[in-house]
Design a protein around this motif. Structure first.
Motif, PDB file in Angstrom:
ATOM      1  N   THR A 140       0.827  -1.210   0.000  1.00  0.00           N
ATOM      2  CA  THR A 140       0.000   0.000   0.000  1.00  0.00           C
ATOM      3  C   THR A 140       0.859   1.257   0.000  1.00  0.00           C
ATOM      4  O   THR A 140       0.585   2.231  -0.720  1.00  0.00           O
ATOM      5  CB  THR A 140      -0.925  -0.003   1.222  1.00  0.00           C
ATOM      6  N   PHE A 141       1.922   1.251   0.785  1.00  0.00           N
ATOM      7  CA  PHE A 141       2.803   2.416   0.839  1.00  0.00           C
ATOM      8  C   PHE A 141       3.495   2.645  -0.500  1.00  0.00           C
ATOM      9  O   PHE A 141       3.548   3.774  -1.003  1.00  0.00           O
ATOM     10  CB  PHE A 141       3.847   2.237   1.931  1.00  0.00           C
ATOM     11  N   THR A 142       4.055   1.598  -1.074  1.00  0.00           N
ATOM     12  CA  THR A 142       4.738   1.765  -2.361  1.00  0.00           C
ATOM     13  C   THR A 142       3.752   2.123  -3.466  1.00  0.00           C
ATOM     14  O   THR A 142       4.075   2.920  -4.365  1.00  0.00           O
ATOM     15  CB  THR A 142       5.504   0.492  -2.739  1.00  0.00           C
ATOM     16  N   GLY A 143       2.552   1.549  -3.410  1.00  0.00           N
ATOM     17  CA  GLY A 143       1.548   1.883  -4.413  1.00  0.00           C
ATOM     18  C   GLY A 143       1.114   3.333  -4.324  1.00  0.00           C
ATOM     19  O   GLY A 143       0.970   4.021  -5.350  1.00  0.00           O
ATOM     20  N   THR A 144       0.899   3.828  -3.106  1.00  0.00           N
ATOM     21  CA  THR A 144       0.532   5.238  -2.927  1.00  0.00           C
ATOM     22  C   THR A 144       1.658   6.158  -3.386  1.00  0.00           C
ATOM     23  O   THR A 144       1.425   7.195  -4.014  1.00  0.00           O
ATOM     24  CB  THR A 144       0.189   5.510  -1.455  1.00  0.00           C
ATOM     25  N   PHE A 145       2.901   5.777  -3.072  1.00  0.00           N
ATOM     26  CA  PHE A 145       4.054   6.561  -3.525  1.00  0.00           C
ATOM     27  C   PHE A 145       4.093   6.646  -5.047  1.00  0.00           C
ATOM     28  O   PHE A 145       4.240   7.738  -5.629  1.00  0.00           O
ATOM     29  CB  PHE A 145       5.335   5.920  -2.998  1.00  0.00           C
ATOM     30  N   ALA A 146       3.970   5.481  -5.716  1.00  0.00           N
ATOM     31  CA  ALA A 146       4.028   5.469  -7.179  1.00  0.00           C
ATOM     32  C   ALA A 146       2.854   6.232  -7.792  1.00  0.00           C
ATOM     33  O   ALA A 146       2.995   6.924  -8.809  1.00  0.00           O
ATOM     34  CB  ALA A 146       4.053   4.020  -7.687  1.00  0.00           C
ATOM     35  N   ALA A 153      -5.941   7.320  -0.487  1.00  0.00           N
ATOM     36  CA  ALA A 153      -4.932   6.278  -0.317  1.00  0.00           C
ATOM     37  C   ALA A 153      -4.066   6.532   0.912  1.00  0.00           C
ATOM     38  O   ALA A 153      -3.671   5.599   1.620  1.00  0.00           O
ATOM     39  CB  ALA A 153      -4.048   6.195  -1.565  1.00  0.00           C
ATOM     40  N   VAL A 154      -3.785   7.792   1.203  1.00  0.00           N
ATOM     41  CA  VAL A 154      -3.033   8.124   2.424  1.00  0.00           C
ATOM     42  C   VAL A 154      -3.829   7.732   3.662  1.00  0.00           C
ATOM     43  O   VAL A 154      -3.281   7.183   4.634  1.00  0.00           O
ATOM     44  CB  VAL A 154      -2.681   9.620   2.447  1.00  0.00           C
ATOM     45  N   ALA A 155      -5.133   8.006   3.641  1.00  0.00           N
ATOM     46  CA  ALA A 155      -5.973   7.635   4.783  1.00  0.00           C
ATOM     47  C   ALA A 155      -5.969   6.119   4.990  1.00  0.00           C
ATOM     48  O   ALA A 155      -5.858   5.629   6.125  1.00  0.00           O
ATOM     49  CB  ALA A 155      -7.400   8.143   4.570  1.00  0.00           C
ATOM     50  N   VAL A 156      -6.083   5.361   3.899  1.00  0.00           N
ATOM     51  CA  VAL A 156      -6.034   3.903   4.003  1.00  0.00           C
ATOM     52  C   VAL A 156      -4.674   3.445   4.523  1.00  0.00           C
ATOM     53  O   VAL A 156      -4.579   2.532   5.353  1.00  0.00           O
ATOM     54  CB  VAL A 156      -6.347   3.272   2.634  1.00  0.00           C
ATOM     55  N   SER A 157      -3.612   4.077   4.053  1.00  0.00           N
ATOM     56  CA  SER A 157      -2.264   3.712   4.492  1.00  0.00           C
ATOM     57  C   SER A 157      -2.088   3.936   5.986  1.00  0.00           C
ATOM     58  O   SER A 157      -1.515   3.102   6.687  1.00  0.00           O
ATOM     59  CB  SER A 157      -1.221   4.517   3.707  1.00  0.00           C
TER      60      SER A 157
END
Length: 410
Positions: free
Chosen positions: A92-98, A123-127
């Motif tokens: 999730t973190f790498t996906g949000t970053f990309a 996506a940040v909230a989910v992360s």
């Protein structure tokens, strides 16, 4: 651990392209529209935050390794590395970053990916939510008793599934399987611990070549390079050695997937680590013994055999696997804990209660091995406690070690 984050990063790039393509003039609503400066600032912050959170999770991982290796067992590391929640968090973190980084390149003074910026915020909230779940889970799961419960349940599940599969085959224990025709030896090309057997594949290969495969090793055994891995008895044609060895998984260490004794090994490791003079925590050993007793009850209630013969559809034996009997599991479970905890009154009393409970709950066929362990425990207590009064207390059965309802030695 890198595969799931890699897929997450690739998915983030794809979703960013879809968000840019779906961004229309009439959606999102006007309240959700952003200026180029605001969108650039938001996405830049998200990129930096995701990198920081990835570093934070990696730091937690290092601390987990230090904690588990020093206080629990190095064998637990494999289970931690394969945890699905941890992989989901990293992905999730790498996906949000990309996703956020890919959106940055599409921002222009007259063109802003409003939908993408909104989705990046979601996506940040989910992360962050996943991060809190991750922290909560590993804060609780790093306790020795939580690890013992996890490993014990995994071992019991593997044991139940394995025995069900093996007992579902037609037993040929009295048949002279090894007397069928010539014997061909298939040797291991490389060394490693046996992690798993592809039972269905080996049986199918046996049917194809009209032979019987005999594996002379237990699962979990270390096989050095060049050692005999499989014996082929009979056959109308010679099987391909590479195909046969490919049906047996070898690795650097044992795994729990088909080796429930390894789960028991991890439990014992945690208990004896707690009994070391450097730690001196017999209560942890007593808590682990609770889960060891549960495992032994499951194992003792099963019909264990020295070997299992897997048959094909026509009732012909095609695969012979060796198995552990009840004595093997019982000795693995209590021998080292008895030796390392001989001077602990708490451990001696809990071991006594464990063995008494097994004697009461298991079939009579399992009693001789339990009686033998009871005698070894009695001798150990006599050597460790010279004072008769202390010895009498240590010989009492107590499920809490000290403080429960004790029963005197009978």
């Amino acid at each position: 651990m890198w595969i799931a984050p890699l897929f997450g990063m690739a998915l983030g790039v794809v979703l960013a392209e879809l968000a840019i393509a779906a961004d229309g003039a009439d959606w999102p609503p006007s309240g959700w529209r952003y200026s180029a400066t605001t969108a650039s600032g938001v996405l830049s912050s998200i990129v930096g935050a995701m990198v920081a959170l990835l570093g934070f999770v990696v730091t937690i991982g290092v601390l987990v390794i230090q904690q588990a290796t020093g206080a629990l067992s190095p064998r637990y590391m494999r289970l931690w590395y394969r945890d699905r929640l941890q992989k989901t968090v990293l992905a999730t973190f790498t996906g949000t970053f990309a996703f956020a980084f890919s959106l940055l390149r599409s921002i222009e003074s007259d063109s802003v990916p409003d939908l993408g910026v909104t989705l990046a915020g979601a996506a940040v909230a989910v992360s962050l939510l996943l991060l809190l779940v991750y922290l909560n889970r590993f804060t609780h799961n790093l306790r020795p008793v939580a690890i013992a419960d996890l490993v014990g349940r995994m071992g019991e599940g593997v044991f139940a599934r394995g025995t069900m599969t093996l007992h579902a085959s037609v037993p040929h224990d009295d048949e002279a399987v090894t007397a069928r025709g010539p014997v061909t030896l298939i040797r291991s090309a490389g060394g490693g611990a046996i992690q798993a057997f592809n039972v269905a594949g080996l049986v199918t290969a046996g049917v194809r070549h009209d032979c019987t495969f005999v594996v002379p090793h237990l699962i979990g055994d270390y096989v050095p390079p060049g050692a005999v891995l499989v014996e082929v008895h009979g056959g109308t044609s010679a099987p391909d050695p590479r195909h046969v060895t490919g049906l047996i998984a070898l690795g650097a260490e044992r795994t729990i997937e088909q080796d429930p004794a390894f789960a028991l090994r991890v439990l014992v490791d945690v208990a004896i680590r707690a009994l070391s003079p450097a730690v001196n925590d017999p209560t942890t050993a007593v808590q682990v013994l609770n889960h060891i007793e549960s495992f032994l009850t499951v194992a003792g209630s099963a019909q264990l055999r020295g070997r299992y013969v897997m048959a094909d559809d026509r009732d012909r034996p095609r695969l012979v696997l060796h198995g552990r009997d009840w004595e093997d599991y019982l000795q693995l479970a209590v021998s080292e804990i008895r030796d390392y905890g001989a001077s602990s009154m708490q451990v001696c009393r809990r071991l006594r209660a464990l063995l008494d409970g097994l004697r009461e709950s298991l079939p009579s066929a399992q009693h001789p091995a339990v009686e033998a362990e009871l005698e070894l425990l009695r001798q150990s207590v006599e050597r460790a406690f010279a004072d008769p009064a202390h010895r009498a207390v240590a010989e009492c059965a107590d499920r809490q070690g000290i403080g429960g309802r004790s029963r005197p030695h009978q």
